[in-house]
Structure formats: C-alpha cells, structure tokens
Write a protein that holds these residues in place. Structure first.
Motif, PDB file in Angstrom:
ATOM      1  N   GLY A   1       0.710  -0.971  -0.129  1.00 28.10           N
ATOM      2  CA  GLY A   1       0.172  -0.043   0.192  1.00 28.10           C
ATOM      3  C   GLY A   1       0.849   1.274  -0.089  1.00 28.10           C
ATOM      4  O   GLY A   1       0.203   2.173   0.207  1.00 28.10           O
ATOM      5  N   PHE A   2       1.823   1.178  -0.194  1.00 28.79           N
ATOM      6  CA  PHE A   2       3.067   2.335  -0.426  1.00 28.79           C
ATOM      7  C   PHE A   2       2.880   2.966  -1.550  1.00 28.79           C
ATOM      8  O   PHE A   2       2.609   2.225  -2.749  1.00 28.79           O
ATOM      9  N   THR A   3       2.722   4.301  -1.757  1.00 25.31           N
ATOM     10  CA  THR A   3       3.125   5.036  -3.168  1.00 25.31           C
ATOM     11  C   THR A   3       4.573   5.143  -3.347  1.00 25.31           C
ATOM     12  O   THR A   3       4.980   5.820  -2.414  1.00 25.31           O
ATOM     13  N   VAL A   4       4.972   4.645  -4.322  1.00 24.10           N
ATOM     14  CA  VAL A   4       6.441   4.631  -4.731  1.00 24.10           C
ATOM     15  C   VAL A   4       6.536   5.753  -5.840  1.00 24.10           C
ATOM     16  O   VAL A   4       6.211   5.596  -6.942  1.00 24.10           O
ATOM     17  N   ALA A   5       7.404   6.740  -5.543  1.00 20.51           N
ATOM     18  CA  ALA A   5       7.554   7.919  -6.353  1.00 20.51           C
ATOM     19  C   ALA A   5       8.643   7.710  -6.933  1.00 20.51           C
ATOM     20  O   ALA A   5       9.787   6.880  -6.566  1.00 20.51           O
ATOM     21  N   ASP A   6       9.138   8.251  -8.212  1.00 24.97           N
ATOM     22  CA  ASP A   6       9.840   8.182  -9.090  1.00 24.97           C
ATOM     23  C   ASP A   6      11.549   8.616  -8.596  1.00 24.97           C
ATOM     24  O   ASP A   6      11.337   9.794  -7.974  1.00 24.97           O
ATOM     25  N   HIS A   7      12.528   7.845  -8.399  1.00 25.60           N
ATOM     26  CA  HIS A   7      13.694   8.191  -7.846  1.00 25.60           C
ATOM     27  C   HIS A   7      14.211   9.265  -8.532  1.00 25.60           C
ATOM     28  O   HIS A   7      15.326  10.073  -8.088  1.00 25.60           O
ATOM     29  N   ALA A   8      13.890   9.429  -9.575  1.00 29.38           N
ATOM     30  CA  ALA A   8      14.638  10.597 -10.665  1.00 29.38           C
ATOM     31  C   ALA A   8      14.200  11.910  -9.948  1.00 29.38           C
ATOM     32  O   ALA A   8      15.102  13.037 -10.254  1.00 29.38           O
ATOM     33  N   GLN A   9      13.167  12.135  -9.028  1.00 27.64           N
ATOM     34  CA  GLN A   9      12.985  13.317  -8.572  1.00 27.64           C
ATOM     35  C   GLN A   9      14.244  13.813  -7.576  1.00 27.64           C
ATOM     36  O   GLN A   9      14.628  14.911  -7.374  1.00 27.64           O
ATOM     37  N   LEU A  10      14.664  12.737  -6.786  1.00 30.65           N
ATOM     38  CA  LEU A  10      15.625  12.932  -5.779  1.00 30.65           C
ATOM     39  C   LEU A  10      16.781  13.234  -6.656  1.00 30.65           C
ATOM     40  O   LEU A  10      17.673  14.141  -6.144  1.00 30.65           O
TER      41      LEU A  10
ATOM     42  N   SER B   1      17.941  14.192   3.705  1.00 29.83           N
ATOM     43  CA  SER B   1      16.984  14.562   4.613  1.00 29.83           C
ATOM     44  C   SER B   1      16.305  15.963   4.369  1.00 29.83           C
ATOM     45  O   SER B   1      15.037  16.153   4.272  1.00 29.83           O
ATOM     46  N   GLN B   2      17.149  16.810   3.535  1.00 31.43           N
ATOM     47  CA  GLN B   2      16.585  18.037   2.998  1.00 31.43           C
ATOM     48  C   GLN B   2      15.595  17.524   1.789  1.00 31.43           C
ATOM     49  O   GLN B   2      14.415  18.527   1.930  1.00 31.43           O
ATOM     50  N   PHE B   3      15.855  16.557   0.893  1.00 31.03           N
ATOM     51  CA  PHE B   3      14.864  16.396   0.145  1.00 31.03           C
ATOM     52  C   PHE B   3      13.467  15.751   0.432  1.00 31.03           C
ATOM     53  O   PHE B   3      12.480  16.445  -0.023  1.00 31.03           O
ATOM     54  N   ALA B   4      13.606  15.028   1.642  1.00 32.69           N
ATOM     55  CA  ALA B   4      12.545  14.558   2.412  1.00 32.69           C
ATOM     56  C   ALA B   4      11.610  15.575   2.540  1.00 32.69           C
ATOM     57  O   ALA B   4      10.282  15.453   2.698  1.00 32.69           O
ATOM     58  N   LYS B   5      12.228  16.631   3.537  1.00 36.07           N
ATOM     59  CA  LYS B   5      11.467  17.652   3.991  1.00 36.07           C
ATOM     60  C   LYS B   5      10.822  18.867   2.911  1.00 36.07           C
ATOM     61  O   LYS B   5       9.527  18.905   2.979  1.00 36.07           O
ATOM     62  N   SER B   6      11.535  18.684   1.860  1.00 36.27           N
ATOM     63  CA  SER B   6      10.979  19.693   0.660  1.00 36.27           C
ATOM     64  C   SER B   6       9.921  19.036  -0.043  1.00 36.27           C
ATOM     65  O   SER B   6       9.286  19.699  -0.543  1.00 36.27           O
ATOM     66  N   SER B   7      10.132  17.646  -0.323  1.00 37.82           N
ATOM     67  CA  SER B   7       9.069  16.995  -1.085  1.00 37.82           C
ATOM     68  C   SER B   7       7.990  16.286  -0.436  1.00 37.82           C
ATOM     69  O   SER B   7       7.032  16.032  -1.121  1.00 37.82           O
ATOM     70  N   GLY B   8       8.136  16.194   0.940  1.00 37.36           N
ATOM     71  CA  GLY B   8       7.144  15.272   1.623  1.00 37.36           C
ATOM     72  C   GLY B   8       7.112  13.740   1.247  1.00 37.36           C
ATOM     73  O   GLY B   8       6.238  13.051   1.817  1.00 37.36           O
ATOM     74  N   GLN B   9       8.365  13.436   0.781  1.00 37.46           N
ATOM     75  CA  GLN B   9       8.365  12.070   0.528  1.00 37.46           C
ATOM     76  C   GLN B   9       9.562  11.439   1.398  1.00 37.46           C
ATOM     77  O   GLN B   9      10.552  11.923   1.494  1.00 37.46           O
ATOM     78  N   ALA B  10       9.281  10.305   2.003  1.00 39.25           N
ATOM     79  CA  ALA B  10      10.242   9.611   2.855  1.00 39.25           C
ATOM     80  C   ALA B  10      11.158   8.911   1.762  1.00 39.25           C
ATOM     81  O   ALA B  10      10.864   8.662   0.793  1.00 39.25           O
ATOM     82  N   VAL B  11      12.355   8.818   2.215  1.00 37.25           N
ATOM     83  CA  VAL B  11      13.428   8.078   1.295  1.00 37.25           C
ATOM     84  C   VAL B  11      13.864   6.937   2.075  1.00 37.25           C
ATOM     85  O   VAL B  11      14.251   7.188   3.373  1.00 37.25           O
TER      86      VAL B  11
END
Length: 304
Positions: free
Chosen positions: A83-92, A162-172
């Motif tokens: 049930g997790f939503t898996v975002a494209d790693h390309a954003q990171l 950590s900075q990406f996770a905060k700005s995107s709202g996506q856990a890494v």
C-alpha cells in the motif's frame, strides 16, 4: 535473546505513505577470514588458534548485477503490494542539492568486519535503474583510509537526503544487504577439527538493513538481527590448504613440548577453502534477498 529484526526510532516511520527508494545496495562477500578460540585436546595445551579463509569463485559481475536488479524490482513490487506509493527516484536525483551527494564508484569494494573474529571482502552492486551509488551513515563499516572517506561522505549524503525528504514530503528509503556464500556457525563452531563451514546462503545480520528518512527529519532503521538463511547446496567446497602436513607436525611437536614444560608454542591451525559457485547460486542469493525484502517491509508496514 535477540529477535529477527532490531528497530531504532520507530516513530519516525509513523504515517508514511509516499516513499522514494534512493539507494539499494547489495553486497556479495567473496572472501572471509574467521579465527577461533584455542582448540581443545593436546592442541589446547599450548593455545593453538583455528583460522579459516574462505574464497568464492565462479560468480561473475553479470550474475551479481542480475541478482541486484531482480532484488530491487522485487522490493519495489513488495512496497506497492503493502500500500505504499512509490515515487520516481528521478525526483531525488534531479534535486538541486543532490549534486552534493558523494557517489561511489560502482561496484564498490570494501573490507568489512563481520564480527570480533571475522573479516571479509565484499563487492557492493547498485541496481542498473539507479544512476548513482551512495550510502548513508552506518550502512557498512569499511576499514582503512577509504573507510574514513566513506564515513565522511555518508554524513553529507544523510543531510542531502533529509533536505529532499523535507521539501518533497516523500520519505526516502535506503537499503543495504550483505550476502554470505558460506554458512559459518558462530559461536561455538570451533573445535580441534577446525571451523564448521558449509555452502549455505544468508543475508547476514548487522550489515543488512533498511533506513527510512522521514519528511519530519527522523530516521527509522530496521536492521536484520538474525541471519536470513536459505538452505541448499550452492557451492562446492574444496580444501586448498597449503602445507597442512607441516602445520600438523608443528602442532604435535608444540603439544609435546608443552607437556614437558618447555613453554607454550602457538602454531594453531589454518585452513583455506575455495567455494565454487554452482548454477543454483544465483537463485539462492535472490531468494535470500527477497526473503529479506519481505521481512523488512512487513516490519515497515507495521510501523506505519
């Protein structure tokens, strides 16, 4: 008694829905050296030490890459199945700060300390789908100057992620596995006959883990605390010890000398084993990795 998994900072994973898999590193031990306590009997009279060197042969880079790619695909599929939503790693990877990440030359070779009496050499592969290979603090403990550099780089990587996770709202998510080709039964595996080694397959404890970097700044770590083993015959073992006869003669002489009060001569025993991979090796390694995927993700889903 420890459980199969160890969880640190469980609260950081609470409420996680959208995730990005930023790093997925699979390490393969291709050499290990294990040393035991003083052996028993006459050898014990002078404190002989058992030492076993195990080497893996016949596993190609193409095989290790294929195992890594398949394990990564399975991990992604199991995330979605829970049930997790898996975002494209390309954003990171495209994030402005990601240029600060200290990427490693892939595949990455490291000297690793498996426990107090065991050291090894391992090669870490990344999935073909991920353009860069990087690690976070505590993923591995690599010795020497390269190990110091890796530790410093991992700290920078942690900040960027950590900075990406905060700005995107996506856990890494960061995953690292270490696969052992020889099943050494520790502790209590040492005897006058030498180390008890077989060609089992296992995702080893402590060096195999999942980390989730939360948008809120916390980090949940789920660590394999008991090896995830797969039974089977994945390699043929051959004793290739050199000068075994001379070792035996020296040990017997040392034991006799000790018995007559001439001091404790410490020759010990040393064995060298070659493990030649069988065709079943690739399937066994992948099965161990997919079992690790399931166990870690069941725990992550429960924490959510």
């Amino acid at each position: 008694m420890s459980g199969p998994l160890r969880v640190d900072s469980a609260g950081a994973a609470k409420g996680t829905q959208s995730v990005t898999v930023g790093a997925f590193n699979v390490g393969f031990i291709f050499e290990s050296v294990d040393s035991g306590k003083a052996t028993g009997g006459m050898i014990g009279a002078f404190g002989g030490t058992t030492r076993a060197k195990s080497m893996l042969v016949g596993v190609t880079p193409a095989m290790m890459q294929a195992i890594t790619d398949a394990a990564y695909a399975d991990f992604q599929a199991q995330l979605k199945a829970r049930g997790f939503t898996v975002a494209d790693h390309a954003q990171l990877f495209a994030a402005p700060d990601f240029g600060r990440v200290k990427a490693m030359a892939a595949p990455y070779e490291a000297n690793v300390r498996l426990d107090k009496k065991s050291n090894g050499k391992a090669t870490y592969y990344k999935p073909t789908a991920l353009s860069k290979q990087f690690m976070l603090p505590g993923d591995i403990e690599s010795s020497g100057m390269s190990g110091m550099g890796l530790t410093m780089a991992a700290g920078t990587n942690q900040y960027v992620v950590s900075q990406f996770a905060k700005s995107s709202g996506q856990a890494v998510i960061d995953v690292v596995y270490l696969i052992d080709f020889s099943e050494l039964k520790r502790p209590g595996a040492f005897s006058m006959g030498g180390l008890q080694i077989s060609s089992g397959m296992a995702v080893v404890d402590d060096y195999s883990k999942l980390k989730l970097v939360s948008p809120r700044g916390g980090v949940t770590a789920i660590t394999v605390d008991q090896p995830i083993s797969v039974e089977g015959d994945f390699a043929s073992k051959q004793d290739v010890t050199k000068d075994a006869g001379l070792q035996k003669a020296a040990n017997v002489a040392g034991g006799v000398a000790a018995a007559f009060g001439f001091g404790g001569m410490r020759f010990g025993k040393s064995k060298t084993f070659n493990f030649t991979a069988k065709p079943e090796y690739e399937a066994g390694a992948l099965k161990a990795a997919t079992l690790a995927n399931a166990r870690l993700l069941d725990q992550l889903a429960a924490l959510r």
